[in-house]
Design an enzyme around this catalytic site. Structure first.
Site, PDB file in Angstrom:
ATOM      1  N   CYS B  89       0.843  -1.200   0.000  1.00 16.12           N
ATOM      2  CA  CYS B  89       0.000   0.000   0.000  1.00 16.12           C
ATOM      3  C   CYS B  89       0.881   1.255   0.000  1.00 16.12           C
ATOM      4  O   CYS B  89       1.527   1.546  -0.995  1.00 16.12           O
ATOM      5  CB  CYS B  89      -0.982  -0.046   1.164  1.00 16.12           C
ATOM      6  N   HIS B 191      -3.501  -5.702   1.172  1.00 14.81           N
ATOM      7  CA  HIS B 191      -2.795  -5.825   2.455  1.00 14.81           C
ATOM      8  C   HIS B 191      -2.650  -7.277   2.882  1.00 14.81           C
ATOM      9  O   HIS B 191      -3.511  -7.795   3.599  1.00 14.81           O
ATOM     10  CB  HIS B 191      -3.550  -5.042   3.527  1.00 14.81           C
ATOM     11  N   GLU B 193      -0.883  -8.486   5.149  1.00 14.10           N
ATOM     12  CA  GLU B 193      -0.798  -8.627   6.616  1.00 14.10           C
ATOM     13  C   GLU B 193      -2.192  -8.694   7.235  1.00 14.10           C
ATOM     14  O   GLU B 193      -2.335  -9.079   8.399  1.00 14.10           O
ATOM     15  CB  GLU B 193       0.034  -7.486   7.224  1.00 14.10           C
TER      16      GLU B 193
END
Lengths: 729, 214
Positions: B89, B191, B193
């Site tokens: 990002c 994302h 994560e």
């Protein structure tokens, strides 16, 4: 004299009798800066002078309460040595004047309340109310408020996990923007705002001080809105979320390192309110050298420095030995930390300006000696129930159903929440759009469920029952996820309490909320009151927004709202008969909605938690606006699978499908689990199998009258309504 | 044997460093938070993660100010030596602004922030970043950004991930993530994560972190 020829105190919003009291307390005429400080601290927004006597009725204690109302935010124990800290706050008046900055700084303010307690923010929610979407002004306020919340919330890295948006012409002039923040903190790291330790330093951390927001609490938040509101725009603060993020990181790092004796955010009335709260709570004095306050612009008068509402500032008490470490940690976060004064033993707030003492006020005068007022209680007669024969029966139940699905109050709020970061922090298990947001408690196997809700129509018609309904609807949302509701926060949005029946509605709804909260065992630990939400065109509905926090001991047992297994049984769980009174189906605030039964709700919540813990449920969804048919459609859309149910017609098929009231939940489960669920139900809670999950349409048969709509049509109307209303303009 | 070290960069305004660090731990590596003012990576760093957020509040342009900090000099040297770098990002934006990846990230076609789950299609199975998944296989990973429309010459890069279905943000060729031609520097807008924990709905983000130490 002020510019208008009126005495200065009156221009600042004080009544003649209040001014006399200031003179009497002080034993002299106050200086101009002192008068400005009194006017803000004694404003409704800061002092709660109309509402505080009523708020005493709330339950505020319980085995889990670590910190109740009075601090920056309340805290409850959730096990593992951790506490959950939360509060909801209004930013209505600034948002009505400048929606983007008003809503953005509303988020900033509530987040600072959470970090002032030493807690790490883990969730945000908003409760928003605007006029109807056919009004250009309301569309503007709605669009810009949502953008403002997104702009600020996304940039500070706190997931937005839920809330509500409602549209009604009664909010056309006075929109409501309430924001809630939830944080987590180990018990031994909780910070108080009480200043302590003679000679300890008073340290201002964060943004520089400018002219923004001067008098916001008195000029904007404690008066009705009028036609000259555009002139009040300079009273709206401007937010800088980047600085807020640095401030969050910095204050948490300082708290973690044990560098802070006390911490307080600067909100309404700025330095004045922060310093007087810290002094009064710590029973000490504070001496401030105004010349040391870092300014953003030159030429501020001492009174302006004392009440500026410049955003992203915190006030800390630091031991002299820790000053170097505090300044270095702030520098590391690219922030200012400035020693602006010290703790004294005088009990006074003293301010020096160019070497001269311009303020000398015992802090208790500001925080505790405000005159309190009894609100007039002009009771309204109980409304008559709706005579069902006067409600036309729809020729096509399916068409009526689709129309309800497209009502912006019921329709999907995806347009809103897709503009918010719902996920940052990697803890969001249930995203916005369901009954409640569910967020993992970092480092544990637990999770919290949180929601904001309100039953304003019900509160307008029968305030005592409406207060109960507001609590129970919010708690029911949390309970649907399998969580046990453990504590509450409230934001009481009302009109001018001295006019009409507003004072009575305020008092009665607080009584109703208190009784419901007691019945379900969820004390209030924090809250906010916003009065004067009215314009020349009239008052808003009494709007007691309730935030409920629930706890799941095992995060993996949380339940969603989606039907997602063909062949599951659909079960209606709860109590009460649907009624058209004050329903979205009726379409207006009229009638007498059935009174809630908090004891039955408490039993319902216990049942839902027990079923979740034993993994008996596939889904659970609250039956609220739009009734059973809308709840079924929402669960079906969420899971992408149809459903078919049969229920008795009761008084009439349309009322059975779309009526509201009672405490009812639509759940789905493996058919083999129905007996186990029924066996867990206590008296007051009925468990009835009403149908089956499957197919690509949703059908409801009420005593032989059937409505049947394809899942695709339901989803299209429900998803498309709000974007279409905004695009058509 | 000690765990391999992965530097997780922190700029003022970085938001996802803690989630990224947990994801690094999840693949058996040791995350080390690395401050933007540092001129060198921690000793023994084998790979670098630049997490998402709003570094410097997106002032000037997203990633522009962060790309000019001392630590980015060290990241460039690490990448030039063949070391792996993952930018997520805002980290992707920083990699483009630093010239470690080609192109730029423009504002979404809708001009608004969008947060949504995405199905990402593996477009190039030849890099380490998709862990041996075949071309056409999908990864379910959420995205959330305001400036995520990659714009540039796809021929100057390796397109690793594309959005399946509707193009959510107006990026060229529905590009969600790219690597440099050598394959050691990867940037993506979604994302990974946020796709590590089964209770959050998907664990498909693990392959990108596994590649850091593969």
């Amino acid at each position: 004299m002020g510019d208008s020829g009126k005495p200065l105190y009156e221009e600042l919003g004080l009544l003649p009798a209040e001014y006399d009291r200031v003179v009497q307390l002080m034993g002299r005429e106050p200086s101009d800066p002192e008068l400005v400080m009194f006017s803000l601290m004694w404003s409704e927004h800061c002092s709660y002078k109309h509402s505080k006597p009523l708020l005493k009725g709330f339950p505020t204690t319980g085995p889990r309460v670590v910190m109740g109302p009075g601090e920056n935010a309340g805290a409850v124990d959730v096990g593992d040595g951790l506490a959950i800290v939360f509060k909801v706050e209004s930013h209505n008046h600034p948002s009505a004047v400048e929606p983007f900055q008003g809503a953005a700084t509303g988020v900033g303010g509530i987040v600072r309340d959470i970090i002032a307690v030493g807690a790490k923010p883990i969730a945000l929610l908003d409760s928003l109310r605007f006029g109807t979407l056919d009004s250009a002004r309301s569309r503007f306020l709605f669009r810009r408020a949502v953008e403002g919340i997104g702009h600020y919330g996304n940039c500070i890295g706190i997931p937005n996990v839920g809330g509500e948006v409602q549209f009604d012409e009664r909010y056309e002039d006075s929109c409501l923007v309430n924001a809630m923040c939830v944080g987590v903190v180990p018990h031994d790291k909780i910070l108080s705002c009480a200043a302590k330790g003679l000679g300890n330093r008073l340290v201002l951390i964060g943004n520089r001080t400018g002219r923004d927001g001067i008098g916001g609490a008195s000029v904007l938040a404690s008066a009705e809105l009028g036609d000259d509101d555009a002139d009040k725009r300079p009273s709206v603060q401007v937010g800088d979320p980047f600085t807020e993020r640095k401030l969050i990181d910095c204050c948490l790092a300082m708290g973690e390192a044990g560098l802070l004796v006390a911490l307080q955010d600067l909100g309404a009335a700025g330095l004045t309110s922060a310093a007087s709260e810290m002094a009064s709570r710590g029973e000490v004095g504070l001496a401030i050298d105004l010349d040391r306050v870092p300014l953003r612009e030159q030429g501020l008068a001492p009174g302006e420095v004392l009440v500026s509402e410049s955003q992203e500032r915190m006030l800390a008490i630091v031991e002299p030995a820790n000053m170097d470490a505090v300044v270095e940690m702030a520098r590391r976060h690219e922030l200012d930390a400035t020693d602006i004064g010290e703790v004294t033993d005088t009990g006074e707030l003293n301010a020096l300006w160019r070497g001269e003492e311009v303020v000398r006020i015992p802090s208790l005068y500001l925080t505790d000696d405000v005159p309190f007022y009894e609100v007039p209680r002009n009771a309204m007669p109980a409304p008559e129930p709706i005579d069902l024969s006067t409600v036309p029966e729809p020729a096509d139940l399916g068409a009526a159903w689709l129309a309800l699905m497209g009502d912006p109050n019921i329709a999907s709020k995806r347009w809103v929440f897709e503009q918010y970061d719902q996920l940052v922090g990697a803890g969001t298990m249930r995203r916005p759009g369901g009954d409640a947001g569910v967020v993992r408690i970092p480092g544990t196997n637990r999770a919290i469920a949180v929601t904001l809700d309100c039953a304003e129509w019900h509160t307008e018609l029968s305030p005592y029952e409406g207060g109960m309904a507001s609590v129970l609807e919010a708690a029911r949302n949390v309970a649907c996820t399998g969580a046990v509701p453990i504590a509450a926060t409230d934001c009481l949005n009302y009109a001018n309490p001295d006019k009409g029946s507003t004072g009575w509605r305020l008092a009665e709804s607080i009584r109703g909320m208190a009784d419901a909260l007691t019945a379900i065992g969820a004390p209030i630990v924090s809250g906010n009151v916003s009065l004067y939400n009215e314009s020349p065109r009239g008052p808003i509905y009494p709007t007691p927004v309730v935030g409920i926090v629930g706890l799941l001991d095992d995060a993996s047992t949380s339940v969603g709202s989606a039907f997602d297994r063909q062949g599951d049984a659909i079960v209606l769980i709860g109590y009460g008969e649907p009624r058209v009174d004050a329903s979205r189906y009726l379409g207006r605030c009229a009638g007498r909605p059935p009174a809630p039964e908090p004891a039955n709700d408490a039993a319902l919540f216990r049942l839902l938690a027990a079923c979740a813990a034993k993994r008996l449920l596939t889904s659970a969804h609250d039956v609220s606006e739009g009734g059973l048919a809308v709840a079924l459609a929402e669960s079906a859309i969420a899971g992408g699978v149809g459903a078919s149910v049969q229920v008795p017609a009761g008084r009439r098929a349309d009322e059975a499908m779309f009526g509201e009231g009672g405490g009812r939940v639509v759940a789905s489960c493996d058919p083999a689990h129905v007996d186990a669920i029924t066996a867990l139900a206590e008296a007051g809670v009925e468990v009835t199998v009403i149908g089956t999950v499957g197919g690509d349409e949703v059908s409801v048969d009420a005593g032989g009258s059937t409505a049947r709509v394809s899942l695709r049509d339901l989803a299209q109307v429900w998803e498309g309504s709000i974007p279409a209303a905004l695009e058509a303009a | 044997m000690s765990q391999p070290r992965v530097a997780v960069l922190r700029f003022p305004g970085t938001l996802d460093h803690e989630s990224a660090a947990r994801a690094v731990e999840g693949v058996g590596a040791e995350p080390v938070f690395t401050h933007h003012e540092d001129a060198a990576l921690p000793d023994g760093t084998v790979a670098v993660v630049i997490p998402g957020g709003f570094s410097y509040g997106d002032h000037l342009r997203p990633g522009a100010l962060a790309s000019r900090t001392p630590i980015m000099g060290a990241v460039k040297a690490h990448a030039a030596g063949g070391g792996r770098v993952l930018g997520i990002c805002n980290g992707f934006q920083i990699l483009c602004e630093s010239g470690l990846l080609p192109g730029v990230l423009r504002p979404n076609a809708s001009l608004s922030f969008i947060c949504r789950q995405a199905e990402l299609e593996v477009a190039d199975s030849g890099t380490a970043w998709t862990g041996g998944r075949a071309e056409g296989e999908t990864l379910s990973i959420p995205f959330k950004h305001h400036d995520g429309a990659w714009f540039g010459d796809p021929g100057s890069t390796r397109v690793v991930l594309r959005y399946r279905g509707e193009n959510p943000n107006g990026s060229i060729d529905k590009i969600a993530g790219i690597s440099n031609l050598a394959g050691n520097v990867m940037g993506l807008m979604p994302h990974p994560e946020e796709a590590q924990d089964p209770l959050l709905g998907s664990v498909d983000g693990r392959v990108l972190f596994a590649a850091l130490v593969a």
